[in-house]
Design a protein around this motif. Structure first.
Motif, PDB file in Angstrom:
ATOM      1  N   GLU A  49      27.521 -67.073  61.636  1.00 39.53           N
ATOM      2  CA  GLU A  49      28.969 -66.988  61.840  1.00 39.53           C
ATOM      3  C   GLU A  49      29.325 -65.668  62.535  1.00 39.53           C
ATOM      4  OE1 GLU A  49      28.865 -68.261  57.327  1.00 39.53           O
ATOM      5  OE2 GLU A  49      27.555 -67.073  58.620  1.00 39.53           O
ATOM      6  N   GLU A  50      30.524 -65.622  63.098  1.00 38.94           N
ATOM      7  CA  GLU A  50      31.051 -64.350  63.601  1.00 38.94           C
ATOM      8  C   GLU A  50      31.244 -63.431  62.401  1.00 38.94           C
ATOM      9  OE1 GLU A  50      31.294 -63.485  66.783  1.00 38.94           O
ATOM     10  OE2 GLU A  50      33.042 -64.446  67.677  1.00 38.94           O
ATOM     11  N   TYR A  51      30.939 -62.146  62.579  1.00 40.51           N
ATOM     12  CA  TYR A  51      31.081 -61.228  61.450  1.00 40.51           C
ATOM     13  C   TYR A  51      31.479 -59.834  61.912  1.00 40.51           C
ATOM     14  CZ  TYR A  51      26.430 -59.606  62.837  1.00 40.51           C
ATOM     15  OH  TYR A  51      25.367 -59.116  63.555  1.00 40.51           O
ATOM     16  N   VAL A  52      32.095 -59.134  60.983  1.00 31.36           N
ATOM     17  CA  VAL A  52      32.422 -57.723  61.131  1.00 31.36           C
ATOM     18  C   VAL A  52      31.377 -56.961  60.327  1.00 31.36           C
ATOM     19  CG1 VAL A  52      34.103 -55.938  60.564  1.00 31.36           C
ATOM     20  CG2 VAL A  52      34.884 -58.169  61.371  1.00 31.36           C
ATOM     21  N   LEU A  53      30.794 -55.934  60.937  1.00 32.13           N
ATOM     22  CA  LEU A  53      29.797 -55.126  60.246  1.00 32.13           C
ATOM     23  C   LEU A  53      30.449 -53.855  59.713  1.00 32.13           C
ATOM     24  CD1 LEU A  53      26.817 -54.623  59.480  1.00 32.13           C
ATOM     25  CD2 LEU A  53      26.540 -53.517  61.711  1.00 32.13           C
ATOM     26  N   VAL A  54      30.243 -53.593  58.437  1.00 34.98           N
ATOM     27  CA  VAL A  54      30.708 -52.351  57.818  1.00 34.98           C
ATOM     28  C   VAL A  54      29.466 -51.563  57.427  1.00 34.98           C
ATOM     29  CG1 VAL A  54      32.049 -51.305  55.959  1.00 34.98           C
ATOM     30  CG2 VAL A  54      32.778 -53.496  56.947  1.00 34.98           C
ATOM     31  N   TYR A  55      29.282 -50.399  58.073  1.00 32.13           N
ATOM     32  CA  TYR A  55      28.117 -49.555  57.801  1.00 32.13           C
ATOM     33  C   TYR A  55      28.636 -48.238  57.246  1.00 32.13           C
ATOM     34  CZ  TYR A  55      23.549 -47.347  58.486  1.00 32.13           C
ATOM     35  OH  TYR A  55      22.347 -46.714  58.291  1.00 32.13           O
ATOM     36  N   SER A  56      28.527 -48.106  55.927  1.00 35.59           N
ATOM     37  CA  SER A  56      29.163 -46.983  55.257  1.00 35.59           C
ATOM     38  C   SER A  56      28.516 -46.769  53.902  1.00 35.59           C
ATOM     39  CB  SER A  56      30.652 -47.290  55.072  1.00 35.59           C
ATOM     40  OG  SER A  56      31.279 -46.305  54.304  1.00 35.59           O
ATOM     41  N   TYR A  57      28.750 -45.592  53.344  1.00 31.26           N
ATOM     42  CA  TYR A  57      28.293 -45.331  51.982  1.00 31.26           C
ATOM     43  C   TYR A  57      29.404 -45.587  50.983  1.00 31.26           C
ATOM     44  CZ  TYR A  57      24.589 -43.172  54.656  1.00 31.26           C
ATOM     45  OH  TYR A  57      23.584 -42.959  55.554  1.00 31.26           O
ATOM     46  N   ALA A  58      30.622 -45.632  51.446  1.00 25.49           N
ATOM     47  CA  ALA A  58      31.747 -45.959  50.571  1.00 25.49           C
ATOM     48  C   ALA A  58      33.035 -45.997  51.374  1.00 25.49           C
ATOM     49  CB  ALA A  58      31.876 -44.937  49.450  1.00 25.49           C
ATOM     50  N   LEU A  59      33.663 -47.136  51.387  1.00 27.10           N
ATOM     51  CA  LEU A  59      35.008 -47.271  51.947  1.00 27.10           C
ATOM     52  C   LEU A  59      35.864 -47.882  50.850  1.00 27.10           C
ATOM     53  CD1 LEU A  59      34.625 -48.589  55.604  1.00 27.10           C
ATOM     54  CD2 LEU A  59      35.881 -46.570  54.882  1.00 27.10           C
ATOM     55  N   ILE A  60      36.949 -47.229  50.532  1.00 28.28           N
ATOM     56  CA  ILE A  60      37.792 -47.717  49.445  1.00 28.28           C
ATOM     57  C   ILE A  60      39.261 -47.623  49.836  1.00 28.28           C
ATOM     58  CG2 ILE A  60      36.162 -47.178  47.583  1.00 28.28           C
ATOM     59  CD1 ILE A  60      37.740 -44.575  47.118  1.00 28.28           C
ATOM     60  N   GLY A  61      40.088 -48.256  49.036  1.00 29.53           N
ATOM     61  CA  GLY A  61      41.534 -48.135  49.189  1.00 29.53           C
ATOM     62  C   GLY A  61      42.047 -48.574  50.538  1.00 29.53           C
ATOM     63  N   GLU A  62      42.921 -47.751  51.110  1.00 28.09           N
ATOM     64  CA  GLU A  62      43.599 -48.102  52.357  1.00 28.09           C
ATOM     65  C   GLU A  62      42.644 -48.256  53.536  1.00 28.09           C
ATOM     66  OE1 GLU A  62      46.625 -45.206  53.028  1.00 28.09           O
ATOM     67  OE2 GLU A  62      47.925 -45.961  51.433  1.00 28.09           O
ATOM     68  N   ASP A  63      41.489 -47.593  53.482  1.00 32.55           N
ATOM     69  CA  ASP A  63      40.524 -47.704  54.585  1.00 32.55           C
ATOM     70  C   ASP A  63      40.005 -49.132  54.750  1.00 32.55           C
ATOM     71  OD1 ASP A  63      40.761 -45.040  55.233  1.00 32.55           O
ATOM     72  OD2 ASP A  63      39.016 -44.421  54.063  1.00 32.55           O
ATOM     73  N   LEU A  64      40.070 -49.914  53.686  1.00 33.05           N
ATOM     74  CA  LEU A  64      39.591 -51.296  53.756  1.00 33.05           C
ATOM     75  C   LEU A  64      40.583 -52.230  54.445  1.00 33.05           C
ATOM     76  CD1 LEU A  64      38.108 -51.772  50.174  1.00 33.05           C
ATOM     77  CD2 LEU A  64      36.868 -51.375  52.303  1.00 33.05           C
ATOM     78  N   ASN A  65      41.861 -51.897  54.396  1.00 34.49           N
ATOM     79  CA  ASN A  65      42.888 -52.811  54.908  1.00 34.49           C
ATOM     80  C   ASN A  65      42.671 -53.242  56.357  1.00 34.49           C
ATOM     81  OD1 ASN A  65      44.118 -52.805  52.413  1.00 34.49           O
ATOM     82  ND2 ASN A  65      45.590 -51.206  52.951  1.00 34.49           N
TER      83      ASN A  65
END
Length: 197
Positions: A49-65
């Motif tokens: 499927e089409e996908y968005v890649l998130v490469y991080s050690y921690a994304l929380i709160g508003e950064d996820l929106n």
């Protein structure tokens, strides 16, 4: 350290620090090793499927929106590498080549890391990087400062395309110069003198 004839570094901050100790002329700026490799050849696609890649050690709160909004609007799955989270459709632990494949086929990349940024540039990804001093220096090198974002502008920036034609030429130029420097100071082979008296 002053006895070294030359030292290579990969970022501006280290270049300044070492240059202050041994003299600027003895410090050579080379690209991060990830840029020296040639990443040609076919990588098996891991997610159909089409996908968005998130490469991080921690994304929380508003950064996820922005990530959630982008994925919803483009009908994409969310693939997460670096930590596990309930918002992701795929929480993956992968090999180096699988990692390259995930970058290569991602519709968009959201990252907080230096190497997430480097691999995005190498693979000509549509990407943004959340604020990072080290990462910003890398963005500056390639004229991509606008890709540094906060939760307020990430969605706007990720929807802007990147022209990689000049950037790819710059990568090749930096790669060639870095390899020349390394070949000058690191011999390709050595004579085994272990049996000599």
């Amino acid at each position: 350290m002053k006895k070294f004839s030359s030292i290579s570094v990969r970022d501006q901050r280290t270049e300044k620090a070492i240059g202050a100790i041994i003299g600027k002329k003895a410090v050579e700026r080379v690209v991060d090793p990830t840029f020296i490799m040639h990443y040609e050849g076919g990588y098996k696609r891991l997610i159909e499927e089409e996908y968005v890649l998130v490469y991080s050690y921690a994304l929380i709160g508003e950064d996820l929106n922005p990530i959630l909004e982008y994925a919803k609007f483009h009908n994409c799955k969310i693939c997460l590498i670096g930590y596990r989270a309930v918002f992701a459709d795929y929480n993956l632990t992968v090999s180096p080549f699988e990692l390259l494949s995930l970058f290569k086929y991602a519709k968009a990349v959201f990252t907080t890391t230096f190497h997430g940024t480097a691999l995005s540039i190498i693979n000509n990804c549509n990407f943004v990087m959340y604020e990072s001093k080290k990462g910003f220096q890398l963005l500056e090198e390639f004229g991509l400062e606008s890709r540094m974002v906060t939760s307020d502008n990430a969605l706007e920036i990720i929807n802007q395309t990147i022209d990689y034609s000049k950037i790819n030429n710059l990568i090749n130029e930096k790669r060639v110069n870095s390899i020349k420097f390394l070949e000058k100071y690191i011999p390709r082979g050595f004579k085994d003198d272990s049996n000599m008296q």
